[in-house]
Design a protein around this motif. Sequence first.
Motif, PDB file in Angstrom:
ATOM      1  N   VAL A 146       0.837  -1.208   0.000  1.00 43.72           N
ATOM      2  CA  VAL A 146       0.000   0.000   0.000  1.00 43.72           C
ATOM      3  C   VAL A 146       0.872   1.258   0.000  1.00 43.72           C
ATOM      4  O   VAL A 146       0.571   2.247  -0.673  1.00 43.72           O
ATOM      5  CB  VAL A 146      -0.938  -0.001   1.224  1.00 43.72           C
ATOM      6  N   ALA A 147       1.985   1.209   0.760  1.00 46.99           N
ATOM      7  CA  ALA A 147       2.857   2.379   0.894  1.00 46.99           C
ATOM      8  C   ALA A 147       3.860   2.513  -0.253  1.00 46.99           C
ATOM      9  O   ALA A 147       4.488   3.566  -0.391  1.00 46.99           O
ATOM     10  CB  ALA A 147       3.610   2.305   2.227  1.00 46.99           C
ATOM     11  N   LYS A 148       4.014   1.477  -1.059  1.00 45.92           N
ATOM     12  CA  LYS A 148       5.040   1.479  -2.099  1.00 45.92           C
ATOM     13  C   LYS A 148       4.900   2.633  -3.089  1.00 45.92           C
ATOM     14  O   LYS A 148       5.916   3.283  -3.426  1.00 45.92           O
ATOM     15  CB  LYS A 148       5.026   0.139  -2.840  1.00 45.92           C
ATOM     16  N   PRO A 149       3.687   2.956  -3.603  1.00 44.48           N
ATOM     17  CA  PRO A 149       3.578   4.113  -4.513  1.00 44.48           C
ATOM     18  C   PRO A 149       4.004   5.428  -3.854  1.00 44.48           C
ATOM     19  O   PRO A 149       4.588   6.292  -4.517  1.00 44.48           O
ATOM     20  CB  PRO A 149       2.083   4.134  -4.869  1.00 44.48           C
ATOM     21  N   ILE A 150       3.714   5.577  -2.553  1.00 42.31           N
ATOM     22  CA  ILE A 150       4.126   6.790  -1.833  1.00 42.31           C
ATOM     23  C   ILE A 150       5.644   6.859  -1.768  1.00 42.31           C
ATOM     24  O   ILE A 150       6.252   7.905  -2.021  1.00 42.31           O
ATOM     25  CB  ILE A 150       3.523   6.815  -0.415  1.00 42.31           C
ATOM     26  N   LYS A 151       6.257   5.723  -1.448  1.00 45.11           N
ATOM     27  CA  LYS A 151       7.718   5.687  -1.343  1.00 45.11           C
ATOM     28  C   LYS A 151       8.384   6.031  -2.675  1.00 45.11           C
ATOM     29  O   LYS A 151       9.332   6.817  -2.735  1.00 45.11           O
ATOM     30  CB  LYS A 151       8.162   4.299  -0.892  1.00 45.11           C
ATOM     31  N   LYS A 152       7.866   5.473  -3.764  1.00 46.71           N
ATOM     32  CA  LYS A 152       8.445   5.744  -5.083  1.00 46.71           C
ATOM     33  C   LYS A 152       8.324   7.216  -5.462  1.00 46.71           C
ATOM     34  O   LYS A 152       9.216   7.787  -6.097  1.00 46.71           O
ATOM     35  CB  LYS A 152       7.759   4.869  -6.133  1.00 46.71           C
ATOM     36  N   ARG A 153       7.225   7.841  -5.061  1.00 48.24           N
ATOM     37  CA  ARG A 153       6.992   9.233  -5.426  1.00 48.24           C
ATOM     38  C   ARG A 153       7.949  10.184  -4.717  1.00 48.24           C
ATOM     39  O   ARG A 153       8.362  11.196  -5.286  1.00 48.24           O
ATOM     40  CB  ARG A 153       5.532   9.604  -5.125  1.00 48.24           C
ATOM     41  N   ILE A 154       8.284   9.873  -3.449  1.00 44.66           N
ATOM     42  CA  ILE A 154       9.110  10.806  -2.672  1.00 44.66           C
ATOM     43  C   ILE A 154      10.564  10.370  -2.570  1.00 44.66           C
ATOM     44  O   ILE A 154      11.391  11.122  -2.043  1.00 44.66           O
ATOM     45  CB  ILE A 154       8.529  10.991  -1.252  1.00 44.66           C
ATOM     46  N   GLU A 155      10.892   9.190  -3.090  1.00 46.09           N
ATOM     47  CA  GLU A 155      12.252   8.663  -2.916  1.00 46.09           C
ATOM     48  C   GLU A 155      13.301   9.549  -3.567  1.00 46.09           C
ATOM     49  O   GLU A 155      14.397   9.733  -3.031  1.00 46.09           O
ATOM     50  CB  GLU A 155      12.330   7.248  -3.492  1.00 46.09           C
ATOM     51  N   GLY A 156      12.997  10.133  -4.725  1.00 48.73           N
ATOM     52  CA  GLY A 156      13.969  10.969  -5.411  1.00 48.73           C
ATOM     53  C   GLY A 156      14.311  12.241  -4.665  1.00 48.73           C
ATOM     54  O   GLY A 156      15.406  12.784  -4.819  1.00 48.73           O
ATOM     55  N   LYS A 157      13.393  12.706  -3.816  1.00 55.26           N
ATOM     56  CA  LYS A 157      13.610  13.947  -3.089  1.00 55.26           C
ATOM     57  C   LYS A 157      14.212  13.732  -1.702  1.00 55.26           C
ATOM     58  O   LYS A 157      14.957  14.570  -1.198  1.00 55.26           O
ATOM     59  CB  LYS A 157      12.287  14.699  -2.942  1.00 55.26           C
ATOM     60  N   THR A 158      13.879  12.621  -1.076  1.00 54.20           N
ATOM     61  CA  THR A 158      14.280  12.415   0.325  1.00 54.20           C
ATOM     62  C   THR A 158      15.369  11.364   0.507  1.00 54.20           C
ATOM     63  O   THR A 158      15.988  11.302   1.561  1.00 54.20           O
ATOM     64  CB  THR A 158      13.068  11.998   1.164  1.00 54.20           C
ATOM     65  N   GLY A 159      15.580  10.504  -0.476  1.00 52.90           N
ATOM     66  CA  GLY A 159      16.493   9.386  -0.303  1.00 52.90           C
ATOM     67  C   GLY A 159      15.734   8.135   0.099  1.00 52.90           C
ATOM     68  O   GLY A 159      14.585   8.194   0.567  1.00 52.90           O
TER      69      GLY A 159
END
Length: 329
Positions: A40-53
């Motif tokens: 469930v959280a995977k799309p959220i992680k992919k969206r913000i990963e480039g900005k936060t690490g």
Amino acid sequence: MRDKWTAILIVCVIALLAFIAFFFSPLLDGIVMGIVFAYVAKPIKKRIEGKTGKLAAALLATLLIIVPIFILMFYGVFQGINQVIYLFSHQHEVEESLVNALRDAGIDEKYIEEIRAWIPNVISIIQSKVKLSAIDVTIRAIMFFMNFIISAIVCFYVLLDADDFVARAIKIIPEEKREEVARFIAELDETLLALWFGNFAFAVIIGIASIPFFIAFDIPYAPLLSGLMFLAALIPVFAEWMVLAPVALFLALKNLNTAILFTFIGFTFLYFVPEVVLRPHFVGYASRIHPLALLLAFVGGAIAGGAAGFFIAPMLVAIITAVYNYYTR
């Protein structure tokens, strides 16, 4: 001689995995829920990963899913306990409210007096059952809380390390088969993502749809109850009827006819139709799993294995579907 040692190694690995499964079995609900929360959280992680690490993205995505669920779940449990305590401590007031509701509904006075005579017996039976099961309830509550914490931890580490783990595991496969295995794992991952994110979206829809329903019947704590309806549709620790039934009892103390109308509409349009018709079709369309297979997996898995079964059975169906889709394209 080499084949003999290979066989011994395989037996030892199987035995080790069996021991691990045995010792992890009390935490199975938490582990499985953690994997589901990770999807469930995977799309959220992919969206913000480039900005936060990677690390911060996994942590933030986990918190965005776990914290709201935690607050809704335990605040709902707290309010439920408060209402039960109120019922036991205001027994006479509750009894009079029920009697008045029966009179307003036009029930004959003779039957009302018979019901009034039974009320103390019913309450005493309930109180004795609560006392006898207090230890069991406490143990179950502790295990449930522990499994929920485990699910948050599993969710975080799956988001953080699952991709690297899969990439390293593929290297064990013979080189000529690696590309094929990687494509199949990608197909399976896509199916599971659609399955559990679709299930989460469906639960959100149920929660939102229940708000005007509770408001129409002038039910207090409508936002909290809608949140509990969301949890009931998402996690089968309790089902929607466990939210609707106490509300129907609350309405019955005021007006029996209103309670009957609420029960009919609520159980039809917020429980039966969503669970039997809408969920299989909605989630099945997203994950490309046949609705009948999903319906049987959700219902049969929950009956056979509780919360873990509710999640594991659809995963097994998703694996079979991924195999079918992969080899029939």
